[in-house]
Design an enzyme around this catalytic site. Structure first.
Site, PDB file in Angstrom:
ATOM      1  N   TRP A   1      -3.866  -9.304  -8.686  1.00  0.00           N
ATOM      2  CA  TRP A   1      -3.152  -9.923  -7.551  1.00  0.00           C
ATOM      3  C   TRP A   1      -3.266 -11.443  -7.567  1.00  0.00           C
ATOM      4  CZ3 TRP A   1       0.021  -6.577  -7.091  1.00  0.00           C
ATOM      5  CH2 TRP A   1      -0.253  -5.230  -6.912  1.00  0.00           C
TER       6      TRP A   1
ATOM      7  N   ASP B   1      -9.658   2.082   3.219  1.00  0.00           N
ATOM      8  CA  ASP B   1     -10.121   2.612   1.936  1.00  0.00           C
ATOM      9  C   ASP B   1     -11.367   3.462   2.152  1.00  0.00           C
ATOM     10  OD1 ASP B   1     -10.300   2.990  -0.913  1.00  0.00           O
ATOM     11  OD2 ASP B   1      -9.379   1.012  -1.168  1.00  0.00           O
TER      12      ASP B   1
ATOM     13  N   GLY C   1     -12.025   5.472   5.460  1.00  0.00           N
ATOM     14  CA  GLY C   1     -11.463   6.815   5.498  1.00  0.00           C
ATOM     15  C   GLY C   1     -10.729   7.177   4.225  1.00  0.00           C
ATOM     16  N   ASP C   2     -10.253   8.407   4.173  1.00  0.00           N
ATOM     17  CA  ASP C   2      -9.447   8.936   3.073  1.00  0.00           C
ATOM     18  C   ASP C   2      -8.063   9.195   3.653  1.00  0.00           C
ATOM     19  OD1 ASP C   2      -8.051  10.634   1.365  1.00  0.00           O
ATOM     20  OD2 ASP C   2      -9.832  11.745   0.757  1.00  0.00           O
ATOM     21  N   PHE C   3      -7.079   8.390   3.263  1.00  0.00           N
ATOM     22  CA  PHE C   3      -5.779   8.483   3.936  1.00  0.00           C
ATOM     23  C   PHE C   3      -5.019   9.770   3.654  1.00  0.00           C
ATOM     24  CE2 PHE C   3      -5.280   5.114   0.544  1.00  0.00           C
ATOM     25  CZ  PHE C   3      -4.638   5.901  -0.404  1.00  0.00           C
TER      26      PHE C   3
ATOM     27  N   HIS D   1       1.791   5.423  -7.738  1.00  0.00           N
ATOM     28  CA  HIS D   1       1.820   5.726  -9.182  1.00  0.00           C
ATOM     29  C   HIS D   1       0.614   6.557  -9.632  1.00  0.00           C
ATOM     30  CE1 HIS D   1      -0.580   2.089 -11.048  1.00  0.00           C
ATOM     31  NE2 HIS D   1      -1.238   2.643 -10.043  1.00  0.00           N
ATOM     32  N   ASP D   2      -0.393   6.698  -8.753  1.00  0.00           N
ATOM     33  CA  ASP D   2      -1.567   7.515  -9.082  1.00  0.00           C
ATOM     34  C   ASP D   2      -1.339   9.009  -8.861  1.00  0.00           C
ATOM     35  OD1 ASP D   2      -3.210   5.339  -9.750  1.00  0.00           O
ATOM     36  OD2 ASP D   2      -3.843   5.050  -7.677  1.00  0.00           O
TER      37      ASP D   2
ATOM     38  N   GLN E   1      -5.219   8.763 -17.168  1.00  0.00           N
ATOM     39  CA  GLN E   1      -6.203   8.403 -16.146  1.00  0.00           C
ATOM     40  C   GLN E   1      -5.993   9.022 -14.762  1.00  0.00           C
ATOM     41  OE1 GLN E   1      -6.736   3.839 -16.595  1.00  0.00           O
ATOM     42  NE2 GLN E   1      -8.678   4.751 -16.041  1.00  0.00           N
TER      43      GLN E   1
END
Length: 346
Positions: free
Chosen positions: A165, A211, A236-238, A256-257, A307
């Protein structure tokens, strides 16, 4: 490729054949601290001096330095005392740890994690799944388990994403005028580099990084200074926890994951949480509509195979996912760099 010259002598094929050698030379010079030393020294140094300062063999270091000269990462001057090496401008800017635009951390992540996964690329193609089990002994169902397999590796990954970034963040955030949005949630915002870029570009906004708890902890300790009041955190886990209401959601290198089904689930949750008139900004590397390129994005898509559970997509494919979740007025902006921007409105 396919020119008469290539048919007479396969120059392109030979370049492709040694491509991984090029990467490893650059990674190794970064890892050993060659570019950092030459920047700090303020003057050209001999291979013997560099080897002595970095604790390496003289024969190995001389060959590494000469290869870096061949790659135009170093310059060499032949003097009466022998060869003296110095950084080129591009190395000072992108390969030294102290530079604001340093790509050192993403290179170390590629060298220590990505490179090991790619050893099993043929297996990934045969099986259609990531190769963490073979590379690290970690379940292929736990995509982030390998990236976060230790605090050290998690730190490398987060620092690596931040470095991306530093050279691409402003372009994707300025692709659209996002100033009307004041309350932003950065889903999977990691080390916070994009959030910091956002509040710099749009100073009247606040960004909450959402996150995993261990990621948030590292971001607070290592990357986001406490005096930065415009950035907050949400642990948290969204996928499994609720997503709070906001005006704009940033999903940078998130979709993209994952496969289309999981992308659809996440976008539906985002749409439900989004304020009317709000939106979602996808930051991804876009394939051409016929998937003929860009080459960089095609390579990334192969990396997603080894991955993750995901892939790189075309603008039309992302638009379809957004529309299925309920978003409208979808706009696409290509930045001319690695990452592009897709904006959908509620």
């Amino acid at each position: 490729m396919g020119s008469t010259e290539d048919l007479d002598y396969p120059q392109t094929i030979l370049q492709y054949n040694s491509g991984f050698l090029v990467s490893k030379i650059m990674f190794t010079a970064c890892e050993l601290g060659v570019f950092d030393l030459l920047l700090e020294s303020g003057e050209p140094l001999s291979s013997d001096a560099i080897a002595a300062r970095l604790g390496t063999s003289t024969t190995g270091m001389e060959r590494l330095l000469d290869a870096c000269v061949g790659l135009k990462l170093l310059a060499v001057e032949l003097t009466q005392e022998g060869a003296l090496y110095r950084n080129t401008d591009i190395s000072n800017i992108y390969l030294t740890k102290s530079s604001p635009k340093s790509q050192y951390h993403i290179m170390m992540y590629y060298s220590n994690t990505v490179y090991l996964c790619w050893h099993y690329l043929a297996d990934a193609v045969r099986e259609g799944r990531n190769q963490y089990e073979r590379a690290f002994g970690i379940s292929s169902k736990d995509s982030f388990g390998a990236m976060y397999r230790s605090e050290e590796e998690m730190l490398k990954f987060m620092a690596g994403q931040n470095s991306v970034w530093s050279i691409c963040g402003r372009d994707v955030l300025a692709a659209f005028d996002l100033s009307p949005f004041r309350q932003i949630y950065d889903l999977g915002g990691g080390g916070g580099a994009l959030a910091r870029e956002y509040v710099s570009l749009y100073p009247n906004s606040t960004v909450t990084i959402y996150d995993l708890p261990k990621v948030v902890q590292v971001a607070k300790e290592q990357f986001v200074p406490p005096e930065e009041r415009r950035i907050a955190f949400h642990e948290g886990d969204f996928f499994n926890n609720s997503i709070p209401e906001a005006e704009l959601y940033l999903l940078s290198k998130i979709l993209h994951d994952w496969d289309d089904e999981k992308c659809g689930q996440l976008l539906a949750k985002v749409y439900k949480a989004c304020k009317p008139g709000g939106g979602v900004l996808l930051v991804e590397s876009l394939l051409n509509e016929d998937k003929s390129g860009p080459l960089e994005t095609q390579l990334y898509s192969m990396n997603m195979l080894v991955q993750t559970e995901g892939k790189e997509r075309t603008a039309a494919e992302y638009s379809k996912l957004l529309e299925a979740a309920g978003f409208r007025e979808i706009q696409v902006k290509r930045t001319g760099k690695i990452y592009d921007a897709v904006l959908g409105r509620k």
